[in-house]
Design a protein around this motif. Structure first.
Motif, PDB file in Angstrom:
ATOM      1  N   TYR A   1       8.720  14.708 -22.006  1.00 14.53           N
ATOM      2  CA  TYR A   1       8.484  13.963 -23.238  1.00 14.53           C
ATOM      3  C   TYR A   1       9.203  14.635 -24.413  1.00 14.53           C
ATOM      4  CZ  TYR A   1       5.956  11.852 -27.139  1.00 14.53           C
ATOM      5  OH  TYR A   1       5.639  11.204 -28.299  1.00 14.53           O
ATOM      6  N   GLU A   2       9.080  15.948 -24.529  1.00 19.55           N
ATOM      7  CA  GLU A   2       9.724  16.665 -25.636  1.00 19.55           C
ATOM      8  C   GLU A   2      11.245  16.569 -25.549  1.00 19.55           C
ATOM      9  OE1 GLU A   2       8.137  20.547 -25.200  1.00 19.55           O
ATOM     10  OE2 GLU A   2       6.247  20.101 -26.245  1.00 19.55           O
ATOM     11  N   LEU A   3      11.785  16.723 -24.348  1.00 14.64           N
ATOM     12  CA  LEU A   3      13.238  16.642 -24.185  1.00 14.64           C
ATOM     13  C   LEU A   3      13.736  15.229 -24.461  1.00 14.64           C
ATOM     14  CD1 LEU A   3      15.725  18.288 -23.472  1.00 14.64           C
ATOM     15  CD2 LEU A   3      15.402  17.669 -21.082  1.00 14.64           C
ATOM     16  N   SER A   4      12.948  14.223 -24.108  1.00 11.78           N
ATOM     17  CA  SER A   4      13.334  12.842 -24.401  1.00 11.78           C
ATOM     18  C   SER A   4      13.460  12.630 -25.903  1.00 11.78           C
ATOM     19  CB  SER A   4      12.300  11.868 -23.816  1.00 11.78           C
ATOM     20  OG  SER A   4      12.264  11.955 -22.406  1.00 11.78           O
ATOM     21  N   GLY A   5      12.555  13.244 -26.665  1.00 12.24           N
ATOM     22  CA  GLY A   5      12.649  13.137 -28.117  1.00 12.24           C
ATOM     23  C   GLY A   5      13.923  13.761 -28.651  1.00 12.24           C
ATOM     24  N   GLU A   6      14.319  14.909 -28.099  1.00 14.61           N
ATOM     25  CA  GLU A   6      15.558  15.558 -28.535  1.00 14.61           C
ATOM     26  C   GLU A   6      16.770  14.703 -28.176  1.00 14.61           C
ATOM     27  OE1 GLU A   6      15.709  19.451 -26.934  1.00 14.61           O
ATOM     28  OE2 GLU A   6      14.047  20.213 -28.145  1.00 14.61           O
ATOM     29  N   VAL A   7      16.743  14.118 -26.989  1.00 15.85           N
ATOM     30  CA  VAL A   7      17.872  13.278 -26.566  1.00 15.85           C
ATOM     31  C   VAL A   7      17.979  12.043 -27.460  1.00 15.85           C
ATOM     32  CG1 VAL A   7      18.710  11.793 -24.706  1.00 15.85           C
ATOM     33  CG2 VAL A   7      17.891  14.088 -24.188  1.00 15.85           C
ATOM     34  N   ILE A   8      16.848  11.458 -27.811  1.00 14.94           N
ATOM     35  CA  ILE A   8      16.875  10.286 -28.695  1.00 14.94           C
ATOM     36  C   ILE A   8      17.435  10.674 -30.066  1.00 14.94           C
ATOM     37  CG2 ILE A   8      15.411   8.655 -29.948  1.00 14.94           C
ATOM     38  CD1 ILE A   8      13.599   8.591 -27.472  1.00 14.94           C
ATOM     39  N   GLU A   9      17.001  11.812 -30.589  1.00 14.56           N
ATOM     40  CA  GLU A   9      17.518  12.284 -31.875  1.00 14.56           C
ATOM     41  C   GLU A   9      19.017  12.572 -31.789  1.00 14.56           C
ATOM     42  OE1 GLU A   9      17.139  13.273 -35.916  1.00 14.56           O
ATOM     43  OE2 GLU A   9      15.745  12.297 -34.514  1.00 14.56           O
ATOM     44  N   PHE A  10      19.444  13.140 -30.676  1.00 11.97           N
ATOM     45  CA  PHE A  10      20.859  13.420 -30.466  1.00 11.97           C
ATOM     46  C   PHE A  10      21.654  12.121 -30.402  1.00 11.97           C
ATOM     47  CE2 PHE A  10      24.105  15.723 -27.557  1.00 11.97           C
ATOM     48  CZ  PHE A  10      24.888  16.016 -28.655  1.00 11.97           C
ATOM     49  N   GLN A  11      21.079  11.125 -29.757  1.00 14.33           N
ATOM     50  CA  GLN A  11      21.749   9.835 -29.654  1.00 14.33           C
ATOM     51  C   GLN A  11      21.893   9.191 -31.037  1.00 14.33           C
ATOM     52  OE1 GLN A  11      19.715   6.829 -27.232  1.00 14.33           O
ATOM     53  NE2 GLN A  11      21.657   6.327 -26.276  1.00 14.33           N
ATOM     54  N   ARG A  12      20.877   9.335 -31.865  1.00 12.73           N
ATOM     55  CA  ARG A  12      20.969   8.798 -33.227  1.00 12.73           C
ATOM     56  C   ARG A  12      22.047   9.508 -34.042  1.00 12.73           C
ATOM     57  NH1 ARG A  12      14.441   8.711 -34.452  1.00 12.73           N
ATOM     58  NH2 ARG A  12      13.950   6.812 -33.258  1.00 12.73           N
ATOM     59  N   ALA A  13      22.252  10.799 -33.747  1.00 12.75           N
ATOM     60  CA  ALA A  13      23.268  11.561 -34.479  1.00 12.75           C
ATOM     61  C   ALA A  13      24.681  11.188 -34.048  1.00 12.75           C
ATOM     62  CB  ALA A  13      23.031  13.061 -34.275  1.00 12.75           C
ATOM     63  N   THR A  14      24.854  10.827 -32.795  1.00 11.80           N
ATOM     64  CA  THR A  14      26.197  10.584 -32.273  1.00 11.80           C
ATOM     65  C   THR A  14      26.604   9.115 -32.255  1.00 11.80           C
ATOM     66  OG1 THR A  14      25.289  10.534 -30.018  1.00 11.80           O
ATOM     67  CG2 THR A  14      26.105  12.645 -30.830  1.00 11.80           C
ATOM     68  N   ALA A  15      25.638   8.213 -32.145  1.00 14.20           N
ATOM     69  CA  ALA A  15      25.965   6.789 -31.978  1.00 14.20           C
ATOM     70  C   ALA A  15      26.827   6.221 -33.104  1.00 14.20           C
ATOM     71  CB  ALA A  15      24.679   5.975 -31.815  1.00 14.20           C
ATOM     72  N   PRO A  16      26.556   6.537 -34.381  1.00 11.23           N
ATOM     73  CA  PRO A  16      27.376   5.911 -35.440  1.00 11.23           C
ATOM     74  C   PRO A  16      28.782   6.476 -35.555  1.00 11.23           C
ATOM     75  CG  PRO A  16      25.214   6.642 -36.278  1.00 11.23           C
ATOM     76  CD  PRO A  16      25.422   7.292 -34.942  1.00 11.23           C
ATOM     77  N   LEU A  17      29.074   7.603 -34.900  1.00 14.52           N
ATOM     78  CA  LEU A  17      30.360   8.263 -35.112  1.00 14.52           C
ATOM     79  C   LEU A  17      31.533   7.403 -34.660  1.00 14.52           C
ATOM     80  CD1 LEU A  17      29.731  12.008 -34.205  1.00 14.52           C
ATOM     81  CD2 LEU A  17      30.171  11.012 -36.448  1.00 14.52           C
TER      82      LEU A  17
END
Length: 372
Positions: free
Chosen positions: A218-234
């Protein structure tokens, strides 16, 4: 020039920007440290001056035609951003975003100034977590202003790289922006490797039957989601830069560099998307395995209960068999005066036979019902 909202020319703050005053995420102010990390003037790809203050940088830039200022700030004070806003005519909306922080990655253009928000990331090996940082970049015709709110990314290395390549630096602020984008995207590679390692460890925990793995997933999924939000708009952001290259004087070579950064960003985004799907699958597999373990435990407990029931039935059957002769013996042991059977010559054999008959009948009944 119109005075920026919320700032006085004497460097003081008249009132906080609405976003800052209402933002519940605003952290406590960190201990003071110098906010101007580096302040330099460049001309023809070479560093020609190191102004000692922001005011000196403004003056030097005016006195040197064709030069470029590159000012690096780390958690600057509001009055410092106010000074920059007045000198470089930064839009108040972009300025408020830079003050508040916690912005999504984006690129907004206000006249001749481009305002870019980037989310850098770095993997912390000691705690096995991803730390996210925020970087704001103001890119104008003759200046680049970077505002960092965290340790990452390391813009000093970006500056050293650009200063070692005068041909690239000669292309001006757009080239600096490319180098910053490249550094941020390259910084994602160790994060991807760290997340891959974490997922492999989680897989081992899941198939090893570790009951605490769900929380880590669960915790790692949250980090991956946050990482995805950081990279998706690039990717969309860089595509926009390339699409407007002709309009803003970005040459073909720099466009090629930007496309290379976009390719790396796409690769990172694809890996992050696969991580998210993989974690969902791992969570599903873990739930299935937990359910199977629970079912197996319930089956074992049911089996134990059944065995206990069988033992109870046997004990109960033998108790009933043993109770019958005890009942007969108890009746004839009451020592009443008027008990005819006690004076009967066959009374004792009769009692024994009666006990044996009752026991035999009970034994046959219980045997037929599989209690014995």
């Amino acid at each position: 020039m119109a005075r920026m909202k919320g700032f006085r020319r004497d460097g003081g703050s008249r009132e906080k920007a609405p976003e800052l005053s209402m933002d519940p995420r605003a952290p406590e102010e960190p201990p003071y440290q110098p906010t101007v990390i580096d302040n330099a003037i460049y001309q023809d790809g070479e560093r020609v001056d190191n102004p000692g203050s922001l005011a000196d940088a403004f003056e030097r830039l005016k006195q040197t035609p064709g030069s470029m200022a590159w000012i690096g700030l780390y958690r600057p004070k509001e009055w410092e951003l106010g000074k920059l806003a007045e000198e470089f005519e930064l839009h108040e909306l972009a300025l408020e975003d830079a003050i508040v922080g916690s912005q999504r990655p984006k690129a907004d253009r206000y006249g001749d100034t481009l305002f870019v928000v980037l989310r850098a990331a770095r993997y912390l090996d000691d705690v096995e977590e991803v730390a996210f940082g925020e970087l704001h970049v103001f890119v104008g015709p003759d200046f680049v202003i970077t505002v960092r709110h965290a340790e990452a990314p390391d813009l000093q290395s970006v500056r050293r790289r650009m200063e070692s390549d005068p041909e690239l630096l000669r292309q001006g602020p757009q080239a600096v922006l490319y180098a910053i984008l490249d550094a941020v995207v390259d910084g994602y590679a160790p994060v991807v490797a760290g997340l891959q390692k974490d997922i492999e460890e989680i897989e081992a925990q899941v198939f090893g039957g570790d009951p605490t793995v769900s929380r880590r997933v669960y915790e790692l999924s949250g980090e991956v989601i946050e990482f995805q939000r950081a990279t998706a708009p690039l990717v969309r952001m860089i595509d926009g830069f390339i699409a407007g290259a002709a309009k803003y004087g970005v040459n073909d070579e720099l466009q090629s560099y930007l496309r290379d950064v976009a390719d790396h960003a796409i690769t990172v985004l694809e890996r992050v998307a696969s991580f998210r799907q993989l974690l969902q699958d791992i969570l599903l597999v873990n739930s299935t395995m937990v359910t199977q373990q629970q079912n197996a435990e319930m089956a074992r407990m049911t089996e134990v209960s059944i065995r206990q029931g069988e033992e109870v039935k046997k004990i109960s059957a033998w108790a009933a068999i043993l109770f019958a002769p005890t009942l007969v013996g108890t009746i004839y042991g009451m020592n009443f005066d008027f008990m005819p059977e006690t004076h009967w010559a066959l009374g004792y054999p009769f009692a024994i036979m009666l006990m044996a008959a009752v026991c035999l009948v009970l034994y046959m009944v219980f045997k037929r019902r599989d209690w014995l």
